[in-house]
Design a protein around this motif. Structure first.
Motif, mmCIF file in Angstrom:
data_model
loop_
_atom_site.group_PDB
_atom_site.id
_atom_site.type_symbol
_atom_site.label_atom_id
_atom_site.label_comp_id
_atom_site.label_asym_id
_atom_site.label_seq_id
_atom_site.Cartn_x
_atom_site.Cartn_y
_atom_site.Cartn_z
ATOM 1 N N TYR A 1 5.172 -7.339 -6.501
ATOM 2 C CA TYR A 1 3.645 -6.821 -5.976
ATOM 3 C C TYR A 1 2.527 -7.115 -6.879
ATOM 4 O O TYR A 1 1.715 -7.547 -6.322
ATOM 5 N N SER A 2 2.777 -7.372 -8.354
ATOM 6 C CA SER A 2 1.531 -7.575 -8.831
ATOM 7 C C SER A 2 0.975 -8.822 -8.805
ATOM 8 O O SER A 2 -0.388 -8.887 -9.040
ATOM 9 N N THR B 1 0.856 -1.128 -0.054
ATOM 10 C CA THR B 1 -0.120 -0.006 -0.050
ATOM 11 C C THR B 1 0.699 1.226 -0.012
ATOM 12 O O THR B 1 0.772 2.224 -0.872
ATOM 13 N N TYR C 1 -1.124 -7.364 -6.071
ATOM 14 C CA TYR C 1 -1.877 -6.284 -6.513
ATOM 15 C C TYR C 1 -3.223 -6.505 -7.360
ATOM 16 O O TYR C 1 -3.042 -7.096 -8.143
ATOM 17 N N ASP D 1 2.336 1.727 -3.375
ATOM 18 C CA ASP D 1 1.570 2.270 -4.242
ATOM 19 C C ASP D 1 1.041 3.839 -4.151
ATOM 20 O O ASP D 1 1.055 4.464 -4.991
ATOM 21 N N LYS D 2 1.329 4.132 -2.797
ATOM 22 C CA LYS D 2 0.807 5.599 -2.517
ATOM 23 C C LYS D 2 2.261 6.547 -2.951
ATOM 24 O O LYS D 2 1.816 7.302 -3.582
ATOM 25 N N PRO E 1 2.491 5.547 -7.580
ATOM 26 C CA PRO E 1 1.468 4.898 -8.304
ATOM 27 C C PRO E 1 1.848 4.113 -9.607
ATOM 28 O O PRO E 1 2.612 4.805 -10.284
ATOM 29 N N GLU F 1 -6.382 -4.520 -8.549
ATOM 30 C CA GLU F 1 -7.028 -2.857 -8.918
ATOM 31 C C GLU F 1 -8.241 -2.886 -7.814
ATOM 32 O O GLU F 1 -8.459 -1.876 -7.318
ATOM 33 N N ALA G 1 3.617 -0.470 -8.102
ATOM 34 C CA ALA G 1 2.932 -1.712 -7.535
ATOM 35 C C ALA G 1 2.573 -2.634 -8.386
ATOM 36 O O ALA G 1 2.581 -3.853 -8.451
ATOM 37 N N LYS G 2 1.938 -1.915 -9.334
ATOM 38 C CA LYS G 2 1.319 -2.860 -10.197
ATOM 39 C C LYS G 2 2.243 -3.466 -11.348
ATOM 40 O O LYS G 2 2.096 -4.627 -11.644
#
Lengths: 206, 196, 177
Positions: C65-66, C49, C69, C52-53, C56, C71, C59-60
């Motif tokens: 992470y993906s 998280t 992760y 991702d913050k 942006p 959506e 992470a995807k």
């Protein structure tokens, strides 16, 4: 060494040993006979060829047709989108995922009712739900969907409605009416089998 | 019949509420057993306090025996329980790295959270470093991915691997556990006491 | 009675009692959720998280992470995160009831608190890295894995404790005189 700890050790080893001496339990996966009997007499386990044809035409993704006939029969003719699992292999481990998909109605068919019914009993006993039989099998499929017979003049209007549907379905499935009108049949996509994961992937627990 | 969530008997929202309560019990038990103190935890390696190994092995034994009995009596479907997958290489190497982390840092992730909760600054530092460690791992992941997936043995259990029944394995494990309890109590008496 | 009051901060549960309770909790967790307890899973979600913050999209794209992760689903919205929050609350409750809540650095007398913090950070880094590599830490892999007789769980348990015992001698200066 305090007595409490000795007691604790005895309890641990004793309960572990209890597991060893417990008699083997019977397989509880099978559903009890009484419940099974009720299910056998439930007419809802049959689906008519019309119902199935309608759902295939509508491309209902929640239907999964299983052909329990031999591979050679399957090669010769099969309902579009069907998947071949011969009756003698129906209990094989590899098909479990195919037959127990969540939210998918599994419909079994053979030439008539008998083999499909046998397959149904074998699988239903494993506790698999949403399991149906196509009533009348491929024979019925031919006489209703592929080569429908026009009802006599005196038949009810419902019968004629049904016949109209059968004619349309026949065109769709490339039956006897298909050559009369322009054959615009589109091949039905193979059903995509969503394999149910046996162990839920709770990745990276910790 | 359990597991309840697997058979859809608990909604997602309740599942999260339950998660909080289970976590609270987990944190409470660990803190009350003294796991928020790195000096107590590390005592297991220098022989002055064997709380960790006692709690750990007792918990494992109780859980193994309890779950097997529950499975036997049909209260829980033992076959759908999540069996931690075995990747022989990564489990060994990861275990070794964590062993170093344990002896140097004095905590493991769960216990550092307990220490953090009661205001131990070493617990805070350990947890923050834990975050960074995970972040570093994600950066180098593409490089070590082949090693990560090396030696995949699937969801295998130790009794399958040793080719014995669950019951017999548990029996031997219980005997080993009691032996460990006894040996540690003997060692404990011989080692100079450490006050902390 | 006075003795008890004075030393209350150091009165811990009998380890066998603690272990028994933890075992029962493990059984309850498996009965309810079908899997065990965890500690780094929640931490990992927090890392994702945060990443991702801060960045942006990263992470995807990141191959690691993906995997986690999604959506639609906020990674924070995870069972283990709630469990971790509960853990902190539960530990605080226990500490508060026994009067152990206090901001301090616990360190052996011959080690300065700064040194202790440095060691803790090195240990944390290694543990964070190792737990991801081994797919779980002491609670997730070793404890919960062993509870259902997972081979990997026992290997990780042996790896952690075995290594720590073997190398304990070389790090003894950090902990004992």
């Amino acid at each position: 060494m305090s007595k409490r700890y000795i007691l604790l050790a005895v309890v641990f080893i004793g309960s572990a040993f209890g597991l060893v001496v417990l008699p083997d339990k019977h397989d509880t996966k099978q559903i009890p006979a009484e419940k099974f009997l009720i299910e056998i007499y439930n007419p809802a386990r049959f689906l008519s060829t019309h119902q199935i044809a309608k759902r295939l035409i509508e491309r209902d993704p929640s239907i999964f047709l299983v052909d329990v006939r031999t591979p050679s029969e399957f090669e010769e003719y099969s309902i579009p989108g069907a998947f071949n699992i011969p009756l003698e292999h129906i209990l094989d481990e590899e098909w479990v995922d195919y037959l127990s998909q969540d939210g998918v109605d599994v419909v079994l068919y053979s030439n008539g009712n008998i083999y499909a019914d046998q397959a149904w009993m074998l699988i239903a006993q494993q506790g698999i739900k949403n399991l149906y039989i196509m009533k009348g099998g491929v024979n019925q499929w031919f006489s209703t969907i592929i080569q429908p017979v026009e009802p006599p003049e005196t038949a009810s209007s419902e019968a004629f409605d049904l016949y109209a549907f059968e004619k349309a379905a026949s065109i769709y499935f490339g039956g006897s009416f298909a050559n009369i009108e322009s054959a615009t049949t589109t091949p039905i996509k193979k059903t995509v089998v969503v394999r149910k994961k046996k162990k839920k992937a709770a990745e990276g627990g910790c | 019949m359990g597991p309840l969530t697997y058979f859809g008997e608990i909604s997602t929202e309740w599942n999260y509420v339950i998660a909080i309560f289970i976590g609270m019990a987990f944190g409470y038990i660990m803190e009350a057993s003294g796991f928020s103190s790195s000096r107590k935890l590390i005592g297991v390696f220098y022989g002055y306090d064997f709380a960790v190994i006692r709690v750990f092995i007792t918990a494992t034994l109780v859980a193994i025996i309890g779950l097997l009995y529950m499975g036997y009596f049909g209260w829980i479907d033992y076959s759908v329980l999540f069996v931690h997958p075995t990747f022989i290489f990564s489990a060994t190497i990861g275990g070794i790295i964590m062993g170093f982390g344990f002896i140097i840092g004095g905590f493991c992730p769960g216990t550092s959270l307990c220490a953090l909760a009661i205001g131990k600054l070493d617990g805070w530092v350990f947890t923050i470093a834990l975050f960074i460690g995970i972040f570093i791992y994600s950066l180098v992941f593409p490089l070590i991915k082949p090693y990560y997936n090396m030696g995949d043995m699937g969801h295998i259990t130790i009794s399958e691997y040793l080719n014995m029944s669950n019951a017999w394995f548990t029996f031997w494990f219980a005997i080993i556990a009691v032996a460990i309890f006894y040996v540690t109590s003997v060692i404990r008496k011989k080692v100079k006491e450490v006050r902390y | 009675m006075d003795f008890w009051k004075e030393n209350k901060t150091h009165i811990y549960w009998n380890p066998y009692f603690g272990g028994f309770m933890l075992g029962l909790l493990l059984i309850a967790t498996f009965y309810i959720t079908g899997r065990g307890l965890g500690a780094t899973g929640g931490t990992k979600s927090a890392v994702i998280t945060t990443v991702d913050k801060v960045a942006p999209g990263y992470a995807k794209e990141s191959s690691y992470y993906s995997k986690y992760y999604d959506e639609e689903k906020n990674p924070m919205n995870n069972w283990l995160v709630f469990e971790t929050i509960g853990m902190i609350a539960g530990a605080f409750l226990s500490g508060a009831l026994s009067g152990r809540v206090k901001f301090r650095v616990q360190h052996p007398p011959h080690i300065s608190s700064n040194k202790r913090l440095i060691y803790a950070s090195i240990g944390g880094l290694l543990f964070g890295f190792g737990s991801q590599f081994a797919r779980g830490c002491t609670s997730g892999a070793a404890l919960s894995g062993s509870a259902v007789l997972s081979l990997g769980g026992f290997i990780t348990m042996a790896g952690i404790f075995g290594t720590a015992y073997i190398v304990a001698y070389f790090f003894r200066k950090m902990w004992i005189n």
